[in-house]
Design an enzyme around this catalytic site. Structure first.
Site: not given
Ligand code: AMP
Length: 281
Positions: A37, A61, A153, A184
């Protein structure tokens, strides 16, 4: 850093930012921040005058048997991490604020949402597309940053923006991993010590597949078979899907002649993890 909880205030703020000629970037998240993030926030900081991060665990979702109620949350920690990364606005609405009574409109990106996670999680991408469209309307960003960790996504959002002529540039960011290769994820916190060891098999399987394809193996069935064998050799794992296909359309590919995306979803214990890699033959 300003914390905004109401849609009305966020809408007014984004209007002011636009009127003042500021370039804004939005990073949509569900919170419980990790370096993935935070790297998206750094990217936004580079590209924009003002960075808006939304923190919203979007109920529509999640499927009825999924982890909405137990999804990890720590707003205080998230606020201090975001502040340290130079975020200007944190938008943190409640579910009631986002979905008032009578709410009934949704966005469906039909083809791209069908397979992979869409098949295992019916309605998931409808929920994602709908909330992201709402967040775009509320925050009116010039740019929005999404991680390649959620590969499908990212394609769904890009398609929605194109199809509906949304005036926002979608920027993708590479997967951020732990030093041992684990992608992560906020959900990694669910893993026990033993499960975490098995979770490493997603990344090692992708590496194995990458090596096979780079060494000339072009039969996706054989590569997928090796991936399955490798992951299943680790305790506590149950494969949801192994997908090898076109990185733009998500059509499955049999003979690998051009770049493919290899996408995995695996239950490790009761935690569903995803990972992916784009591989060049
Ligand atoms: P989330 O809070 O899991 O919905 O993720 C929010 C944003 O962070 C989304 O665009 C995810 O694709 C991105 N994201 C989550 N984990 C990672 C990661 N390990 N590396 C890069 N982006 C991430």
């Amino acid at each position: 850093m300003k914390v905004i909880r109401s849609v009305k205030e966020m809408t007014a703020t984004s209007r002011e930012l636009r009127n003042a000629g500021k370039i804004t970037a939005l990073v949509p998240t569900m919170g419980y921040f990790h370096e993935g993030h935070l790297s998206l926030m750094d990217k936004a900081r580079e590209l924009a005058d003002k960075v808006i991060v939304s923190l919203f665990v979007n109920p529509i979702q999640f499927g009825p048997t999924e982890d909405l109620a137990t999804y990890p949350r720590d707003e205080k920690r998230d606020l201090s991490l975001a502040q340290m990364r130079g975020v200007d606005y944190m938008f943190i609405p409640t579910a009631g604020e986002m979905y008032g009574s009578g709410f009934q409109t949704s966005i469906e990106v039909s083809q791209l949402s069908k397979g992979l996670c869409g098949a295992s999680r019916p309605g998931h991408f409808r929920g994602v597309a709908t909330v992201v469209a709402k967040l775009f309307n509320i925050t009116r960003p010039h740019k929005a940053i999404f991680g390649q960790k959620d590969f499908q996504q990212l394609l769904v959002i890009k398609r929605m923006v194109k199809d509906l002529n949304m005036d926002v540039e979608i920027i993708s960011h590479p997967i951020v991993r732990e030093p041992d290769g684990l992608a992560m994820s906020s959900r990694n916190t669910y893993l026990s010590f033993e499960e975490r060891k098995s979770a490493l098999s997603l990344h090692s399987a992708l590496k194995l597949a990458e090596h096979m394809i780079e060494s000339g193996q072009n039969n996706s069935g054989i590569v997928a078979g090796k991936i399955e064998e490798h992951i299943e050799a680790h305790p506590h794992t149950k494969i949801d899907y192994v997908f090898i296909g076109d990185p733009d359309t998500l059509e499955p590919v049999n003979e690998i002649k051009a770049p493919v995306v290899i996408a995995l979803a695996v239950f490790v214990g009761s935690t569903r993890l995803i990972d992916n890699a784009v591989v060049y033959p």
